[in-house]
Design an enzyme around this catalytic site. Structure first.
Site, PDB file in Angstrom:
ATOM      1  N   GLU A  23       0.847  -1.188   0.000  1.00 20.85           N
ATOM      2  CA  GLU A  23       0.000   0.000   0.000  1.00 20.85           C
ATOM      3  C   GLU A  23       0.884   1.240   0.000  1.00 20.85           C
ATOM      4  OE1 GLU A  23      -2.961  -0.308   3.271  1.00 20.85           O
ATOM      5  OE2 GLU A  23      -2.219  -2.364   3.455  1.00 20.85           O
ATOM      6  N   LYS A  55       2.146   4.771   1.323  1.00 24.30           N
ATOM      7  CA  LYS A  55       2.220   5.387   2.649  1.00 24.30           C
ATOM      8  C   LYS A  55       1.858   6.870   2.497  1.00 24.30           C
ATOM      9  CE  LYS A  55       5.283   5.847   6.644  1.00 24.30           C
ATOM     10  NZ  LYS A  55       5.099   7.286   6.834  1.00 24.30           N
ATOM     11  N   ASP A  90       1.059  10.731   3.551  1.00 25.43           N
ATOM     12  CA  ASP A  90       1.644  11.694   4.475  1.00 25.43           C
ATOM     13  C   ASP A  90       0.542  12.610   4.995  1.00 25.43           C
ATOM     14  OD1 ASP A  90       3.568  12.872   5.960  1.00 25.43           O
ATOM     15  OD2 ASP A  90       4.396  14.095   4.345  1.00 25.43           O
ATOM     16  N   TYR A 110      -6.968   2.308   5.642  1.00 25.77           N
ATOM     17  CA  TYR A 110      -6.058   1.230   5.254  1.00 25.77           C
ATOM     18  C   TYR A 110      -5.998   0.041   6.206  1.00 25.77           C
ATOM     19  CZ  TYR A 110      -3.082   4.012   8.402  1.00 25.77           C
ATOM     20  OH  TYR A 110      -2.582   4.716   9.473  1.00 25.77           O
ATOM     21  N   LYS A 150      10.749   3.821   2.644  1.00 31.90           N
ATOM     22  CA  LYS A 150      10.691   5.258   2.384  1.00 31.90           C
ATOM     23  C   LYS A 150      11.391   5.584   1.063  1.00 31.90           C
ATOM     24  CE  LYS A 150       9.137   7.669   5.109  1.00 31.90           C
ATOM     25  NZ  LYS A 150       9.522   8.249   6.397  1.00 31.90           N
ATOM     26  N   CYS A 159      30.940  23.406  27.612  1.00 28.02           N
ATOM     27  CA  CYS A 159      29.484  23.490  27.485  1.00 28.02           C
ATOM     28  C   CYS A 159      29.091  24.925  27.120  1.00 28.02           C
ATOM     29  CB  CYS A 159      28.811  23.080  28.791  1.00 28.02           C
ATOM     30  SG  CYS A 159      27.007  23.291  28.764  1.00 28.02           S
ATOM     31  N   CYS A 201      27.033  26.373  30.404  1.00 27.09           N
ATOM     32  CA  CYS A 201      27.573  26.558  31.764  1.00 27.09           C
ATOM     33  C   CYS A 201      29.104  26.553  31.803  1.00 27.09           C
ATOM     34  CB  CYS A 201      27.026  25.473  32.696  1.00 27.09           C
ATOM     35  SG  CYS A 201      27.601  23.803  32.297  1.00 27.09           S
ATOM     36  N   CYS A 230      27.927  17.257  28.629  1.00 30.61           N
ATOM     37  CA  CYS A 230      28.281  18.121  29.748  1.00 30.61           C
ATOM     38  C   CYS A 230      28.017  17.355  31.037  1.00 30.61           C
ATOM     39  CB  CYS A 230      27.439  19.401  29.704  1.00 30.61           C
ATOM     40  SG  CYS A 230      27.600  20.395  31.204  1.00 30.61           S
ATOM     41  N   CYS A 232      23.615  22.690  35.156  1.00 24.03           N
ATOM     42  CA  CYS A 232      23.553  23.158  33.767  1.00 24.03           C
ATOM     43  C   CYS A 232      22.084  23.430  33.412  1.00 24.03           C
ATOM     44  CB  CYS A 232      24.136  22.106  32.838  1.00 24.03           C
ATOM     45  SG  CYS A 232      24.183  22.604  31.102  1.00 24.03           S
TER      46      CYS A 232
END
Length: 666
Positions: free
Chosen positions: A111, A113, A115, A223, A310, A404, A407, A422, A428
């Protein structure tokens, strides 16, 4: 024919015209004639209100207003699909199926697909009673009033051979022509146009006024039938039946007998999908036989008997303007590319993930480069290459950050891991905010009235520094916050209070322990029953729990070894959070199967599979999901997969027939 008879006849006639136009695409009368008859019906219904019917074609125009969409638990879970991107992926999938089912003939239903926005529609006695969005797969939003306005959705089914009660799944889509017409109207009045058909279709389902939904040219492509006693034996048969009952089932579906025929279907639609009136991004391949589907079952997230292929997505070339670094709730650093806007697959792309330092180095990605961007199977686009032919001579290689960005703590990278992180877990800011946002999320504590932006606002105003602080908030503290009115403040406080009833397995997931997702949290909660027992469980014992490996077990132990986390849990206990598993009342008829793990497989005649599983628990046993060395018995019904039978025999597991099992439990 009197007026009441005329009213009923008009309803029947107009429903048929709707079906001819919106499902078959074969109108038999003009729009003017249809509108004239509809007005005649409206006048008769106003004259005879006792004959009112929610399924009348006059109700398609909407008018019902929904202020808050009720959350509804799906009768049958809506799983997501595993994705594939190559023929090799599909061949590997087929091999896995054959290992589980043995050397048996396989047919597949192919079938397209679509969207759009996933929907589950419930019919009782042939009439539409409820429509629910996919949500998280377990529960979604009741959008029945809005779905009733979509004219390709039957309000009453045709024929009389449909199941008494069933769900049908599909996609709400917006055809290109209707999407362009909507955008043209917006442009003409000076408004910004919609970004793409998929998001517009999804947003339409949550409009509060169903009359506004009725104005949008939405369609529903169905479907999949779901339920018990459907009276059908395969996916393809289900599609054909659904067409007969009045559903709009796209004609592209095809029953095939080999993987080569699957490839032929994919090759054809990879070219011809561009001729379709709506978006499709791939092909869904399903094992056709329902009996084989039942044998294959599900993983935690998706059916083993279905997979999505896909199509290769559109690629674009654009300028990489800058690279920024984001900090996730676990401290993981994600580099993100800021791009000059480019159109991809109907959407405007301005950002793309760069994944990690290795990926940047591998592609030698630099600021100022002209890069190739692709929107593959991921939601977030990615950079797949660099156009070196146009690179500037003064281009400078990218140097990955060492501290980081939030921080300034020196970053770390564990051996064998791709991402930097980090380590400043409790100070943080993005990590603190991220943990609280995870804690309040729908699948976790599901705190109504509290969204991600509000969490960030609470943190920035010094009102919360961890998720236990939520339970000390007062209305007086939050009222002065930006966009916080009296009612929204009440909703937030009430939502926090209501979260105290969330069951232990979801609380455990909400704590944000690394590697502990929904499924793992349920396994641990079911096994250990309380947070206190889990907190002191040794590693060697924990890895014996179903689906718990050493990495997960060590992460759990590390979490409870941390003094800050222990204090947090104590504070949550004081606020009444559920840290003990709520034992559901279980009828125990005997201990005949105590300590035994039993796998049920095949088709049974005297009782159903679900009834067999219930009997196992009622007599002290445990249901196993697959045959392993820990399995004690296999209850084998008709059409049990030969691969399972062979595996059970090799492991020396006792195989019981349906009658032998019933005799065993008396």
């Amino acid at each position: 024919m009197n007026e009441k008879e005329k009213l009923l006849a008009l309803r029947e006639e107009l429903n048929q015209h709707n079906y001819n136009y919106y499902v078959l695409d074969q109108p038999t009368i003009s729009d003017f004639e249809f509108d004239t008859k509809l007005k005649e019906l409206e006048a008769l219904e106003a004259k005879y209100p006792e004959l009112a019917d929610v399924n009348s074609p006059t109700q398609r125009v909407g008018g019902a207003v929904t202020k808050n969409f009720e959350t509804v638990v799906h009768r049958n879970r809506m799983y997501s699909l595993d994705n594939s991107y190559s023929r090799e992926d599909l061949l590997d999938w087929e091999k896995k199926i054959q290992r589980m089912l043995g050397d048996v003939p396989l047919q597949y239903t192919c079938e397209l697909k679509y969207d759009g926005a996933s929907i589950s529609i419930t019919y009782e006695n042939g009439e539409l009673v409820r429509a629910v969005t996919r949500g998280d797969g377990v529960q979604g939003d009741d959008v029945t009033n809005n779905i009733r306005t979509i004219k390709s959705v039957p309000l009453r089914l045709k024929g009389n051979d449909f199941p008494q009660s069933f769900d049908i799944r599909g996609e709400i889509i917006l055809p290109f022509e209707g999407f362009e017409r909507m955008n043209q109207e917006l442009i003409e009045i000076g408004e910004a146009p919609y970004a793409n058909p998929r998001n517009t279709a999804s947003g339409s389902l949550k409009l509060q006024d169903s009359a506004q939904v009725a104005k949008r040219p939405l369609e529903c492509l169905l479907y999949n039938l779901t339920g018990s006693d459907l009276g059908i034996s395969s996916q393809y048969e289900g599609l054909e039946k659904a067409r007969v009952w009045g559903f709009k089932v796209p004609p592209a579906s095809k029953l095939v007998n080999s993987m080569q025929e699957v490839f032929d279907f994919i090759d054809y639609w990879d070219i011809h999908r561009h001729d379709l009136p709506y978006e499709t991004d791939g092909v869904v391949i399903k094992v056709n036989s329902f009996q084989q589907q039942e044998e294959l079952g599900f993983t935690a997230k998706s059916p083993r008997w279905a997979i999505a292929y896909k199509f290769k997505t559109e690629q674009g070339e654009t300028l990489l303007e800058s690279i920024v670094y984001q900090v996730g709730r676990t401290g993981a650093i994600t580099p993100v590319a800021n791009l000059k806007a480019v159109q991809l697959a109907g959407t405007t792309v301005r950002r793309a993930s760069l994944h990690n330092a290795d990926q940047i180095a591998k592609l030698d990605i630099r600021v100022g480069d002209s890069v190739y961007v692709e929107k593959g199977g991921e939601i977030i686009p990615k950079i797949v290459g660099v156009n070196l032919d146009v690179r500037s001579t003064d281009s400078v290689p990218t140097v990955y950050i060492t501290e980081c960005p939030e921080c300034n703590t020196p970053l770390k990278r564990n051996k064998g891991e791709a991402q930097h992180y980090c380590p400043n877990i409790y100070e943080c800011p993005p990590q603190i905010i991220g943990r609280i946002q995870h804690f309040i999320s729908r699948k976790a504590m599901n705190i109504d009235g509290l969204g991600e932006e509000t969490v960030a606002l609470l943190y920035k105003n010094g009102l919360v520094k961890d998720y236990a602080d939520l339970y000390t908030l007062t209305k007086e503290q939050i009222l002065p916050l930006e966009r916080m009115a009296e009612k929204s403040a009440d909703n937030l406080i009430n939502g926090i209070e209501a979260s105290k009833t969330i069951p232990f397995e979801r609380v455990l997931y909400a704590l944000g322990i690394r590697f502990v997702g929904e499924t793992v949290a349920k396994k641990l909660a079911t096994h250990y029953k309380t947070i206190d027992t889990l907190a002191v469980a040794p590693l060697l014992e924990m890895i014996t729990v179903d689906e718990i490996g050493e990495r997960i077990a060590q992460s759990v132990i590390d979490f409870f070894s941390n003094a800050t986390n222990r204090v947090l849990i104590d504070r949550l206990k004081q606020h009444g959070i559920q840290f003990v598993l709520e034992e559901k009342e279980q009828i125990v008829l005997s201990n005949t199967l105590a300590g035994k793990t039993i796998v049920v497989s095949g088709v049974f005649t005297q009782v159903s599979r679900d009834e067999l599983k219930q009997m196992i628990e009622e007599h002290g046993g445990k249901n196993g999901s697959s045959i392993t060395s820990k399995t004690d018995y296999v209850v084998a019904g008709d059409k049990m997969g030969p691969a399972k039978l062979e595996k059970a025999s090799k492991l020396g597991i006792t195989i019981l027939s349906e009658q032998e099992f019933l005799d065993l439990i008396g």
